[in-house]
Design a protein around this motif. Structure first.
Motif, PDB file in Angstrom:
ATOM      1  N   GLN A  61       0.856  -1.187   0.000  1.00 19.46           N
ATOM      2  CA  GLN A  61       0.000   0.000   0.000  1.00 19.46           C
ATOM      3  C   GLN A  61       0.888   1.232   0.000  1.00 19.46           C
ATOM      4  OE1 GLN A  61      -3.086  -0.106   2.963  1.00 19.46           O
ATOM      5  NE2 GLN A  61      -3.398   2.086   2.856  1.00 19.46           N
ATOM      6  N   THR A  65      -3.245   8.538  -0.962  1.00 19.91           N
ATOM      7  CA  THR A  65      -4.585   7.986  -1.138  1.00 19.91           C
ATOM      8  C   THR A  65      -5.166   8.534  -2.448  1.00 19.91           C
ATOM      9  OG1 THR A  65      -5.547   9.787   0.154  1.00 19.91           O
ATOM     10  CG2 THR A  65      -5.051   7.748   1.335  1.00 19.91           C
ATOM     11  N   ASP A  71     -10.525   4.079  -1.419  1.00 20.95           N
ATOM     12  CA  ASP A  71      -9.862   4.486  -0.183  1.00 20.95           C
ATOM     13  C   ASP A  71      -8.349   4.263  -0.192  1.00 20.95           C
ATOM     14  OD1 ASP A  71     -12.328   5.213   0.876  1.00 20.95           O
ATOM     15  OD2 ASP A  71     -12.676   3.214   1.717  1.00 20.95           O
ATOM     16  N   TYR A  72      -7.864   3.270  -0.962  1.00 18.12           N
ATOM     17  CA  TYR A  72      -6.454   2.889  -0.901  1.00 18.12           C
ATOM     18  C   TYR A  72      -5.871   2.702  -2.295  1.00 18.12           C
ATOM     19  CZ  TYR A  72      -8.082   1.701   3.768  1.00 18.12           C
ATOM     20  OH  TYR A  72      -8.658   1.745   5.020  1.00 18.12           O
ATOM     21  N   GLN A  73      -4.549   2.886  -2.376  1.00 13.93           N
ATOM     22  CA  GLN A  73      -3.854   2.575  -3.622  1.00 13.93           C
ATOM     23  C   GLN A  73      -2.625   1.725  -3.309  1.00 13.93           C
ATOM     24  OE1 GLN A  73      -3.030   6.316  -5.536  1.00 13.93           O
ATOM     25  NE2 GLN A  73      -1.021   6.498  -4.612  1.00 13.93           N
ATOM     26  N   THR A 110      -7.944  -3.291   2.317  1.00  9.55           N
ATOM     27  CA  THR A 110      -6.739  -2.835   3.025  1.00  9.55           C
ATOM     28  C   THR A 110      -5.511  -3.676   2.693  1.00  9.55           C
ATOM     29  OG1 THR A 110      -7.351  -4.159   4.946  1.00  9.55           O
ATOM     30  CG2 THR A 110      -8.029  -1.828   4.939  1.00  9.55           C
TER      31      THR A 110
END
Length: 191
Positions: A61, A65, A71-73, A110
């Motif tokens: 991760q 953002t 929400d995540y990259q 996540t």
């Protein structure tokens, strides 16, 4: 003779041209092949799910953002380079939303594990059907430059695209014991 040179000589044979002893020997045929060899390999690999190019990775991760949508990259693999993401977190049905943008994968998960098609640079580990397919692709791409014969180039193009489905199907006979439900096939396979 190295794997790259063997593939190049298969292509040159299909074209009816003189063979080479290495991609960098400096002859006209070697220079023509060497100029596009790596691109043709990468393009051919990207056209299918070749068993010897499928890799798995747990992605890292990033600290940034996405601006919107997720929400995540996560950073996609670069060694070997990720050409196509096939599956995320063992989700064969496509229930996990994700998107690729550049060299990042965006999602609301996540943690991310992927199965992907890698740009394999070690020609020696590529299966024989993929090597044969690369040779046919290369033959098509170099044929006009070497011979000036447009009919030959068109014939080799047709042969390459005729060969692809059979070679991929045979290559994929081995690969997985995964039980794909009929729902998955109905929802995800487009004929």
């Amino acid at each position: 003779m190295s794997g790259s040179t063997a593939i190049a000589n298969q292509a040159l044979t299909l074209v009816g041209a003189s063979l080479i002893s290495s991609l960098t020997e400096g002859t006209e045929n070697a220079n023509i092949v060497n100029a596009i060899f790596n691109d043709v390999v990468k393009q051919t690999i990207a056209m299918g799910n070749w068993q010897t190019t499928i890799k798995r990775a747990t992605l890292t991760q990033t600290t940034a953002t996405p601006d919107w949508g997720y929400d995540y990259q996560f950073q996609l693999p670069t060694d070997p380079l990720c050409l196509i993401v096939l599956e995320v977190n063992d989700d064969v049905k496509g229930d996990i939303p994700w998107e690729i943008s550049g060299d990042k994968l965006f999602t609301n998960q996540t943690t991310i594990k992927i199965r992907y098609v890698a740009s394999e640079t070690n020609i020696g580990i590529l299966g024989p059907l993929l090597q044969m397919t690369i040779a046919h692709h290369l033959a098509w791409k170099i044929s006009y430059k070497i011979t000036g014969d447009n009919a030959l180039a068109n014939r080799l193009r047709t042969e390459f695209f005729s060969l692809m489905p059979t070679a991929m199907a045979r290559d994929n006979i081995q690969g997985s014991t995964r039980d794909l439900s009929s729902d998955y096939l109905t929802d995800n396979v487009r004929l």
